[in-house]
Write a protein that holds these residues in place. Structure first.
Motif, PDB file in Angstrom:
ATOM      1  N   ASN A  53     -31.729 -31.858 -45.606  1.00 39.30           N
ATOM      2  CA  ASN A  53     -31.301 -33.273 -44.601  1.00 39.30           C
ATOM      3  C   ASN A  53     -30.992 -32.835 -43.564  1.00 39.30           C
ATOM      4  O   ASN A  53     -29.972 -32.578 -43.209  1.00 39.30           O
ATOM      5  CB  ASN A  53     -31.076 -34.515 -45.300  1.00 39.30           C
ATOM      6  N   GLY A  54     -31.764 -33.277 -42.223  1.00 40.02           N
ATOM      7  CA  GLY A  54     -31.406 -32.925 -41.177  1.00 40.02           C
ATOM      8  C   GLY A  54     -30.470 -33.897 -40.535  1.00 40.02           C
ATOM      9  O   GLY A  54     -29.501 -33.683 -39.067  1.00 40.02           O
ATOM     10  N   SER A 111     -26.342 -25.921 -36.704  1.00 41.13           N
ATOM     11  CA  SER A 111     -27.552 -26.082 -35.263  1.00 41.13           C
ATOM     12  C   SER A 111     -28.050 -25.100 -34.165  1.00 41.13           C
ATOM     13  O   SER A 111     -29.763 -24.848 -34.486  1.00 41.13           O
ATOM     14  CB  SER A 111     -26.603 -27.585 -34.367  1.00 41.13           C
TER      15      SER A 111
END
Ligand code: GAL
Length: 424
Positions: free
Chosen positions: A250-251, A402
Protein backbone atom coordinates in the motif's frame (compact mmCIF):
# COMPACT_ATOMS: atom_id res chain seq x y z
CA UNK A 1 16.25 -26.13 23.74
CA UNK A 2 18.44 -25.53 20.78
CA UNK A 3 21.56 -23.46 20.87
CA UNK A 4 20.96 -19.85 19.85
CA UNK A 5 23.72 -18.75 17.47
CA UNK A 6 24.17 -15.55 19.20
CA UNK A 7 26.04 -13.33 16.96
CA UNK A 8 25.07 -10.37 19.02
CA UNK A 9 26.96 -11.82 21.95
CA UNK A 10 30.25 -11.28 20.20
CA UNK A 11 30.07 -7.48 20.45
CA UNK A 12 31.13 -5.27 23.35
CA UNK A 13 34.49 -5.24 25.08
CA UNK A 14 34.78 -5.67 28.82
CA UNK A 15 33.52 -2.76 30.79
CA UNK A 16 33.41 -1.52 34.33
CA UNK A 17 29.99 -0.75 35.66
CA UNK A 18 29.01 2.01 37.96
CA UNK A 19 26.79 1.22 40.91
CA UNK A 20 26.42 -2.49 40.32
CA UNK A 21 23.91 -4.32 42.41
CA UNK A 22 23.24 -2.40 45.54
CA UNK A 23 22.44 1.14 46.50
CA UNK A 24 23.89 3.51 43.95
CA UNK A 25 25.56 5.55 46.63
CA UNK A 26 24.25 8.99 45.78
CA UNK A 27 21.17 8.60 47.93
CA UNK A 28 18.78 8.88 45.00
CA UNK A 29 16.96 5.72 45.91
CA UNK A 30 17.00 6.12 49.65
CA UNK A 31 13.66 7.32 50.97
CA UNK A 32 12.29 7.39 47.44
CA UNK A 33 8.56 7.11 46.97
CA UNK A 34 6.94 3.75 46.39
CA UNK A 35 6.12 4.58 42.78
CA UNK A 36 7.53 2.28 40.12
CA UNK A 37 7.55 3.94 36.73
CA UNK A 38 7.53 1.24 34.08
CA UNK A 39 8.59 2.57 30.69
CA UNK A 40 7.25 0.69 27.63
CA UNK A 41 5.56 1.35 24.29
CA UNK A 42 2.62 -0.94 25.02
CA UNK A 43 -0.20 1.56 24.85
CA UNK A 44 -3.20 -0.24 23.38
CA UNK A 45 -4.81 -3.48 22.23
CA UNK A 46 -3.09 -6.76 23.03
CA UNK A 47 0.09 -4.99 24.09
CA UNK A 48 -1.73 -3.03 26.78
CA UNK A 49 -3.68 -6.13 27.77
CA UNK A 50 -0.36 -7.93 28.36
CA UNK A 51 1.03 -5.08 30.42
CA UNK A 52 -2.21 -4.83 32.41
CA UNK A 53 -1.97 -8.54 33.21
CA UNK A 54 1.53 -8.09 34.56
CA UNK A 55 0.54 -5.03 36.58
CA UNK A 56 -2.31 -6.95 38.19
CA UNK A 57 0.08 -9.62 39.43
CA UNK A 58 2.56 -6.95 40.59
CA UNK A 59 -0.14 -5.21 42.62
CA UNK A 60 -1.13 -8.49 44.24
CA UNK A 61 2.44 -9.50 45.00
CA UNK A 62 3.61 -6.05 46.16
CA UNK A 63 0.59 -4.09 47.42
CA UNK A 64 2.81 -1.41 49.00
CA UNK A 65 4.19 -0.43 45.59
CA UNK A 66 2.41 1.81 43.07
CA UNK A 67 2.71 1.13 39.35
CA UNK A 68 3.12 4.26 37.25
CA UNK A 69 2.59 3.83 33.52
CA UNK A 70 5.46 5.49 31.65
CA UNK A 71 4.16 4.50 28.24
CA UNK A 72 5.16 6.23 24.98
CA UNK A 73 3.00 4.99 22.09
CA UNK A 74 4.45 3.87 18.75
CA UNK A 75 5.12 0.35 17.50
CA UNK A 76 8.55 -1.21 18.14
CA UNK A 77 9.44 1.77 20.31
CA UNK A 78 9.62 4.05 17.27
CA UNK A 79 8.95 7.07 19.53
CA UNK A 80 9.76 5.58 22.91
CA UNK A 81 13.40 4.84 22.18
CA UNK A 82 14.20 8.49 21.47
CA UNK A 83 12.40 9.66 24.59
CA UNK A 84 14.23 7.03 26.63
CA UNK A 85 17.63 7.95 25.18
CA UNK A 86 17.23 11.57 26.14
CA UNK A 87 15.94 10.74 29.61
CA UNK A 88 18.92 8.45 30.21
CA UNK A 89 21.28 11.12 28.93
CA UNK A 90 19.77 13.69 31.27
CA UNK A 91 20.08 11.36 34.27
CA UNK A 92 16.30 11.05 34.53
CA UNK A 93 15.72 7.29 34.10
CA UNK A 94 12.37 5.61 34.74
CA UNK A 95 12.35 2.95 37.49
CA UNK A 96 12.57 0.32 34.75
CA UNK A 97 12.39 0.15 30.98
CA UNK A 98 11.89 -2.57 28.44
CA UNK A 99 14.93 -3.40 26.33
CA UNK A 100 15.59 -6.15 23.80
CA UNK A 101 17.88 -9.05 24.67
CA UNK A 102 20.97 -9.02 22.44
CA UNK A 103 22.46 -6.07 20.57
CA UNK A 104 20.16 -3.40 21.98
CA UNK A 105 20.74 -4.35 25.60
CA UNK A 106 24.48 -4.41 25.01
CA UNK A 107 24.30 -0.74 24.07
CA UNK A 108 22.80 0.12 27.44
CA UNK A 109 25.43 -2.01 29.18
CA UNK A 110 28.30 -0.42 27.25
CA UNK A 111 26.99 3.02 28.14
CA UNK A 112 26.75 2.03 31.80
CA UNK A 113 23.05 2.87 31.90
CA UNK A 114 21.79 -0.35 33.51
CA UNK A 115 22.78 -2.44 36.52
CA UNK A 116 23.55 -6.06 37.28
CA UNK A 117 20.53 -7.91 38.68
CA UNK A 118 22.29 -11.27 39.05
CA UNK A 119 21.44 -11.39 42.77
CA UNK A 120 17.74 -11.63 41.86
CA UNK A 121 18.49 -14.67 39.69
CA UNK A 122 20.04 -16.35 42.72
CA UNK A 123 17.27 -15.34 45.10
CA UNK A 124 14.48 -16.38 42.75
CA UNK A 125 16.13 -19.53 41.35
CA UNK A 126 15.81 -18.22 37.79
CA UNK A 127 18.94 -19.95 36.54
CA UNK A 128 16.97 -23.19 36.80
CA UNK A 129 13.96 -21.97 34.81
CA UNK A 130 15.31 -19.50 32.25
CA UNK A 131 17.14 -21.14 29.30
CA UNK A 132 20.85 -20.49 29.46
CA UNK A 133 20.80 -19.41 25.83
CA UNK A 134 18.51 -16.50 26.65
CA UNK A 135 20.34 -15.53 29.84
CA UNK A 136 23.62 -15.44 27.91
CA UNK A 137 22.13 -12.63 25.82
CA UNK A 138 21.70 -10.58 28.96
CA UNK A 139 25.06 -11.43 30.48
CA UNK A 140 28.34 -9.59 30.30
CA UNK A 141 31.37 -10.43 32.44
CA UNK A 142 29.26 -12.66 34.72
CA UNK A 143 26.81 -9.85 35.44
CA UNK A 144 23.18 -10.28 34.30
CA UNK A 145 21.49 -7.16 33.05
CA UNK A 146 17.70 -7.47 33.07
CA UNK A 147 14.89 -9.98 33.46
CA UNK A 148 13.29 -11.39 30.29
CA UNK A 149 9.50 -11.25 30.11
CA UNK A 150 8.81 -13.17 26.90
CA UNK A 151 9.88 -14.60 23.58
CA UNK A 152 8.30 -13.23 20.42
CA UNK A 153 8.56 -14.56 16.88
CA UNK A 154 8.97 -12.06 14.04
CA UNK A 155 8.82 -14.15 10.82
CA UNK A 156 5.08 -14.68 10.67
CA UNK A 157 2.70 -13.99 7.78
CA UNK A 158 -0.86 -13.22 8.93
CA UNK A 159 -3.40 -13.70 6.16
CA UNK A 160 -7.08 -13.28 5.37
CA UNK A 161 -8.43 -16.71 4.29
CA UNK A 162 -11.48 -15.27 2.47
CA UNK A 163 -9.40 -12.98 0.30
CA UNK A 164 -7.05 -15.84 -0.55
CA UNK A 165 -9.93 -18.16 -1.38
CA UNK A 166 -11.55 -15.62 -3.69
CA UNK A 167 -8.33 -15.41 -5.67
CA UNK A 168 -7.92 -19.19 -5.78
CA UNK A 169 -4.85 -19.20 -3.50
CA UNK A 170 -5.17 -22.36 -1.44
CA UNK A 171 -1.73 -23.24 0.00
CA UNK A 172 0.81 -21.13 1.87
CA UNK A 173 3.66 -20.49 -0.59
CA UNK A 174 6.97 -22.16 0.25
CA UNK A 175 9.35 -19.65 -1.30
CA UNK A 176 9.48 -15.93 -2.02
CA UNK A 177 9.11 -16.71 -5.75
CA UNK A 178 5.93 -18.70 -5.14
CA UNK A 179 4.66 -15.92 -2.88
CA UNK A 180 5.24 -13.32 -5.62
CA UNK A 181 3.09 -15.44 -7.94
CA UNK A 182 0.28 -15.53 -5.39
CA UNK A 183 0.56 -11.78 -4.88
CA UNK A 184 0.20 -11.33 -8.62
CA UNK A 185 -2.86 -13.61 -8.69
CA UNK A 186 -4.40 -11.57 -5.89
CA UNK A 187 -3.73 -8.32 -7.68
CA UNK A 188 -5.18 -9.72 -10.91
CA UNK A 189 -8.22 -10.59 -8.84
CA UNK A 190 -8.71 -6.95 -7.83
CA UNK A 191 -6.78 -6.71 -4.55
CA UNK A 192 -4.74 -3.62 -5.39
CA UNK A 193 -2.18 -3.86 -2.58
CA UNK A 194 -2.31 -7.45 -1.31
CA UNK A 195 0.63 -7.15 1.10
CA UNK A 196 -0.05 -4.58 3.84
CA UNK A 197 2.89 -2.72 5.38
CA UNK A 198 3.16 0.36 7.55
CA UNK A 199 5.86 2.84 8.55
CA UNK A 200 9.64 2.35 8.09
CA UNK A 201 10.30 -0.10 10.94
CA UNK A 202 7.64 -2.50 9.64
CA UNK A 203 9.45 -2.44 6.29
CA UNK A 204 12.73 -3.29 8.05
CA UNK A 205 10.83 -6.11 9.73
CA UNK A 206 9.68 -7.41 6.33
CA UNK A 207 13.19 -6.96 4.89
CA UNK A 208 14.84 -9.01 7.65
CA UNK A 209 12.52 -11.92 6.95
CA UNK A 210 13.39 -11.79 3.23
CA UNK A 211 17.08 -11.83 4.17
CA UNK A 212 16.47 -14.96 6.26
CA UNK A 213 14.48 -16.60 3.45
CA UNK A 214 17.06 -15.90 0.76
CA UNK A 215 20.30 -16.31 2.70
CA UNK A 216 19.28 -19.06 5.11
CA UNK A 217 19.87 -18.83 8.87
CA UNK A 218 23.63 -19.29 8.83
CA UNK A 219 24.45 -16.64 6.26
CA UNK A 220 21.84 -14.35 7.84
CA UNK A 221 23.66 -14.70 11.18
CA UNK A 222 26.89 -13.93 9.37
CA UNK A 223 25.55 -10.52 8.36
CA UNK A 224 25.88 -9.40 11.99
CA UNK A 225 29.39 -10.76 12.57
CA UNK A 226 31.00 -9.66 9.33
CA UNK A 227 31.14 -13.22 7.97
CA UNK A 228 28.54 -12.60 5.29
CA UNK A 229 29.34 -9.78 2.90
CA UNK A 230 26.62 -7.18 2.40
CA UNK A 231 27.80 -6.64 -1.17
CA UNK A 232 27.38 -10.33 -2.02
CA UNK A 233 25.11 -11.64 -4.80
CA UNK A 234 22.86 -13.27 -2.17
CA UNK A 235 22.16 -9.93 -0.54
CA UNK A 236 21.55 -8.38 -3.99
CA UNK A 237 19.00 -11.10 -4.64
CA UNK A 238 17.29 -10.54 -1.30
CA UNK A 239 17.09 -6.81 -2.02
CA UNK A 240 15.55 -7.56 -5.42
CA UNK A 241 13.00 -9.90 -3.84
CA UNK A 242 12.23 -7.28 -1.23
CA UNK A 243 11.79 -4.67 -3.98
CA UNK A 244 9.43 -7.02 -5.84
CA UNK A 245 7.37 -7.59 -2.68
CA UNK A 246 7.19 -3.85 -2.01
CA UNK A 247 5.54 -3.41 -5.43
CA UNK A 248 2.51 -5.18 -3.95
CA UNK A 249 2.21 -2.95 -0.87
CA UNK A 250 0.00 0.00 0.00
CA UNK A 251 1.22 3.48 -0.98
CA UNK A 252 0.02 5.11 2.24
CA UNK A 253 2.45 3.00 4.30
CA UNK A 254 4.50 5.87 5.73
CA UNK A 255 1.55 7.19 7.74
CA UNK A 256 0.55 3.85 9.29
CA UNK A 257 1.63 1.76 12.26
CA UNK A 258 1.39 -2.03 12.60
CA UNK A 259 -2.20 -2.19 13.96
CA UNK A 260 -3.28 -0.35 10.78
CA UNK A 261 -1.62 -2.82 8.41
CA UNK A 262 -3.13 -5.67 10.43
CA UNK A 263 -6.51 -4.03 9.99
CA UNK A 264 -5.97 -3.77 6.22
CA UNK A 265 -5.53 -7.54 6.18
CA UNK A 266 -8.45 -8.30 8.51
CA UNK A 267 -10.83 -6.01 6.60
CA UNK A 268 -9.90 -7.69 3.31
CA UNK A 269 -8.31 -4.62 1.79
CA UNK A 270 -5.09 -6.68 1.78
CA UNK A 271 -4.48 -10.44 1.88
CA UNK A 272 -1.29 -10.57 3.95
CA UNK A 273 0.84 -8.72 6.44
CA UNK A 274 4.18 -9.76 7.95
CA UNK A 275 4.40 -8.97 11.64
CA UNK A 276 5.56 -10.38 14.96
CA UNK A 277 3.22 -12.45 17.05
CA UNK A 278 2.09 -9.46 19.11
CA UNK A 279 -0.41 -9.43 16.20
CA UNK A 280 -1.96 -12.58 17.64
CA UNK A 281 -2.57 -10.69 20.88
CA UNK A 282 -4.29 -7.91 18.91
CA UNK A 283 -6.51 -10.39 17.09
CA UNK A 284 -7.39 -12.18 20.32
CA UNK A 285 -8.12 -8.88 22.04
CA UNK A 286 -10.46 -8.00 19.15
CA UNK A 287 -12.07 -11.47 19.55
CA UNK A 288 -11.32 -12.49 15.96
CA UNK A 289 -11.56 -16.18 15.17
CA UNK A 290 -8.32 -17.98 14.31
CA UNK A 291 -8.51 -20.10 11.13
CA UNK A 292 -11.76 -18.33 10.14
CA UNK A 293 -10.94 -14.64 10.17
CA UNK A 294 -7.17 -14.98 9.98
CA UNK A 295 -4.52 -17.63 9.45
CA UNK A 296 -0.75 -17.64 9.92
CA UNK A 297 2.33 -19.32 8.50
CA UNK A 298 6.09 -18.68 8.51
CA UNK A 299 7.32 -16.15 5.96
CA UNK A 300 7.80 -18.19 2.76
CA UNK A 301 11.31 -19.64 2.69
CA UNK A 302 11.72 -19.42 6.49
CA UNK A 303 9.87 -22.55 7.60
CA UNK A 304 11.91 -24.18 10.39
CA UNK A 305 13.49 -20.88 11.40
CA UNK A 306 12.35 -18.92 14.47
CA UNK A 307 13.27 -15.23 14.07
CA UNK A 308 13.27 -14.29 17.73
CA UNK A 309 13.30 -11.35 20.12
CA UNK A 310 12.79 -11.01 23.86
CA UNK A 311 11.51 -8.05 25.88
CA UNK A 312 13.57 -7.73 29.01
CA UNK A 313 13.11 -5.36 31.96
CA UNK A 314 16.09 -3.47 33.34
CA UNK A 315 17.27 -1.80 36.51
CA UNK A 316 18.65 1.55 35.28
CA UNK A 317 21.62 3.17 37.03
CA UNK A 318 20.16 5.71 39.51
CA UNK A 319 16.70 4.20 39.12
CA UNK A 320 14.20 5.98 41.35
CA UNK A 321 12.81 3.48 43.90
CA UNK A 322 15.30 0.73 43.03
CA UNK A 323 13.75 -1.51 45.69
CA UNK A 324 10.36 -1.19 44.00
CA UNK A 325 12.00 -1.89 40.65
CA UNK A 326 13.51 -5.08 42.00
CA UNK A 327 10.03 -6.14 43.09
CA UNK A 328 8.72 -5.37 39.59
CA UNK A 329 11.51 -7.53 38.18
CA UNK A 330 10.58 -10.34 40.59
CA UNK A 331 7.04 -10.21 39.24
CA UNK A 332 8.30 -10.22 35.63
CA UNK A 333 10.31 -13.38 36.27
CA UNK A 334 7.66 -15.14 38.37
CA UNK A 335 5.52 -17.97 37.01
CA UNK A 336 2.32 -15.97 37.67
CA UNK A 337 3.72 -12.82 36.08
CA UNK A 338 4.91 -14.63 32.95
CA UNK A 339 1.57 -16.34 32.49
CA UNK A 340 -0.53 -13.22 33.10
CA UNK A 341 1.63 -11.29 30.64
CA UNK A 342 2.28 -13.78 27.86
CA UNK A 343 -1.16 -15.32 27.57
CA UNK A 344 -2.31 -11.82 26.54
CA UNK A 345 0.77 -10.57 24.69
CA UNK A 346 0.94 -13.20 21.94
CA UNK A 347 4.44 -14.21 23.02
CA UNK A 348 5.57 -17.38 24.77
CA UNK A 349 6.99 -17.47 28.30
CA UNK A 350 10.74 -17.58 28.84
CA UNK A 351 10.27 -19.89 31.83
CA UNK A 352 10.60 -23.52 30.88
CA UNK A 353 8.16 -24.64 33.58
CA UNK A 354 5.13 -22.91 32.03
CA UNK A 355 1.92 -24.80 31.24
CA UNK A 356 1.26 -24.75 27.47
CA UNK A 357 -2.44 -25.48 28.10
CA UNK A 358 -2.86 -21.97 29.46
CA UNK A 359 -1.97 -20.57 26.03
CA UNK A 360 -3.84 -20.06 22.76
CA UNK A 361 -3.62 -22.16 19.61
CA UNK A 362 -1.00 -20.03 17.89
CA UNK A 363 1.18 -19.85 21.01
CA UNK A 364 1.16 -23.60 21.58
CA UNK A 365 2.50 -23.97 18.06
CA UNK A 366 5.14 -21.30 18.71
CA UNK A 367 6.25 -23.10 21.88
CA UNK A 368 6.90 -26.24 19.86
CA UNK A 369 8.70 -24.35 17.12
CA UNK A 370 10.92 -22.63 19.70
CA UNK A 371 12.07 -26.09 20.76
CA UNK A 372 12.68 -27.51 17.30
CA UNK A 373 13.46 -24.61 14.93
CA UNK A 374 16.76 -22.93 14.14
CA UNK A 375 16.75 -19.69 16.11
CA UNK A 376 18.00 -16.42 14.63
CA UNK A 377 17.99 -12.92 16.14
CA UNK A 378 15.62 -10.21 14.90
CA UNK A 379 17.12 -7.06 13.42
CA UNK A 380 14.09 -4.76 13.69
CA UNK A 381 13.63 -5.70 17.35
CA UNK A 382 17.05 -5.23 18.82
CA UNK A 383 18.40 -8.78 19.00
CA UNK A 384 20.79 -8.86 16.02
CA UNK A 385 22.52 -5.48 16.02
CA UNK A 386 23.20 -2.43 18.16
CA UNK A 387 20.72 0.46 18.00
CA UNK A 388 22.93 2.68 15.84
CA UNK A 389 23.25 0.03 13.14
CA UNK A 390 19.51 -0.58 13.15
CA UNK A 391 18.92 3.17 12.83
CA UNK A 392 21.15 3.34 9.75
CA UNK A 393 19.42 0.38 8.13
CA UNK A 394 16.02 1.86 8.96
CA UNK A 395 16.85 5.14 7.29
CA UNK A 396 18.16 3.31 4.18
CA UNK A 397 14.96 1.25 4.02
CA UNK A 398 12.89 4.41 4.55
CA UNK A 399 14.64 6.10 1.64
CA UNK A 400 14.15 3.05 -0.53
CA UNK A 401 10.40 3.24 0.08
CA UNK A 402 10.29 6.32 -2.15
CA UNK A 403 13.43 6.00 -4.31
CA UNK A 404 12.99 2.28 -5.13
CA UNK A 405 16.69 2.34 -5.97
CA UNK A 406 18.01 -1.15 -5.13
CA UNK A 407 21.65 -0.24 -5.89
CA UNK A 408 21.54 2.70 -3.52
CA UNK A 409 19.95 0.56 -0.82
CA UNK A 410 22.71 -2.03 -1.06
CA UNK A 411 25.39 0.68 -0.97
CA UNK A 412 23.87 2.14 2.18
CA UNK A 413 23.70 -1.32 3.78
CA UNK A 414 27.33 -2.00 2.92
CA UNK A 415 28.38 1.36 4.40
CA UNK A 416 26.45 0.70 7.61
CA UNK A 417 28.03 -2.76 7.98
CA UNK A 418 31.48 -1.23 7.51
CA UNK A 419 30.86 1.07 10.46
CA UNK A 420 29.69 -1.71 12.77
CA UNK A 421 31.72 -4.77 11.81
CA UNK A 422 34.66 -3.23 10.03
CA UNK A 423 33.65 -5.07 6.87
CA UNK A 424 30.97 -4.58 4.25
C1 GAL B 1 8.67 -4.98 19.68
C2 GAL B 1 8.45 -5.44 21.09
C3 GAL B 1 7.17 -6.20 21.16
C4 GAL B 1 6.04 -5.43 20.54
C5 GAL B 1 6.43 -4.82 19.20
C6 GAL B 1 5.39 -3.90 18.57
O1 GAL B 1 9.86 -4.28 19.54
O2 GAL B 1 9.51 -6.24 21.48
O3 GAL B 1 6.90 -6.54 22.49
O4 GAL B 1 5.63 -4.51 21.44
O5 GAL B 1 7.61 -4.14 19.29
O6 GAL B 1 5.23 -2.72 19.26
Amino acid sequence: MRRIPLVAVAAAASIVLAGCGEDDGDGSQAGASNEVEVFTWWSEGGEKAGLDGLVQVFEQQYPDQTFVNGVVAGGAGSNAKNVLASRLEQGDPPSTFQGHAGGELRDYIAQEQIQDVGHLYEEEGWNDVFPEEVVSLLTEDDAIYSVPANIHRANVVWANPHVLKNAGVSQPPDSIDAWLEDLQALQDNGVKAPLAVATDWTQVHLFETVLIADLGPEAYNGLWTGETAWDSAEVTRAIEDYAALMEFTNGDRAGLDWPDSNQYMISGRAAYTVMGDWSYAGFEEAKLKPQKEYIWFPVPGTDGVFDFLADSFTLPVDAPNAEGTENWLRTVGSAEGQEAFNTKKGSIPVRTDADPQAYGEYQQEAMQDWQSDTIVPSLAHGAAAPLGWLEEITSAIGEFSSSKDTGKLQEALVAAAETYTGSG
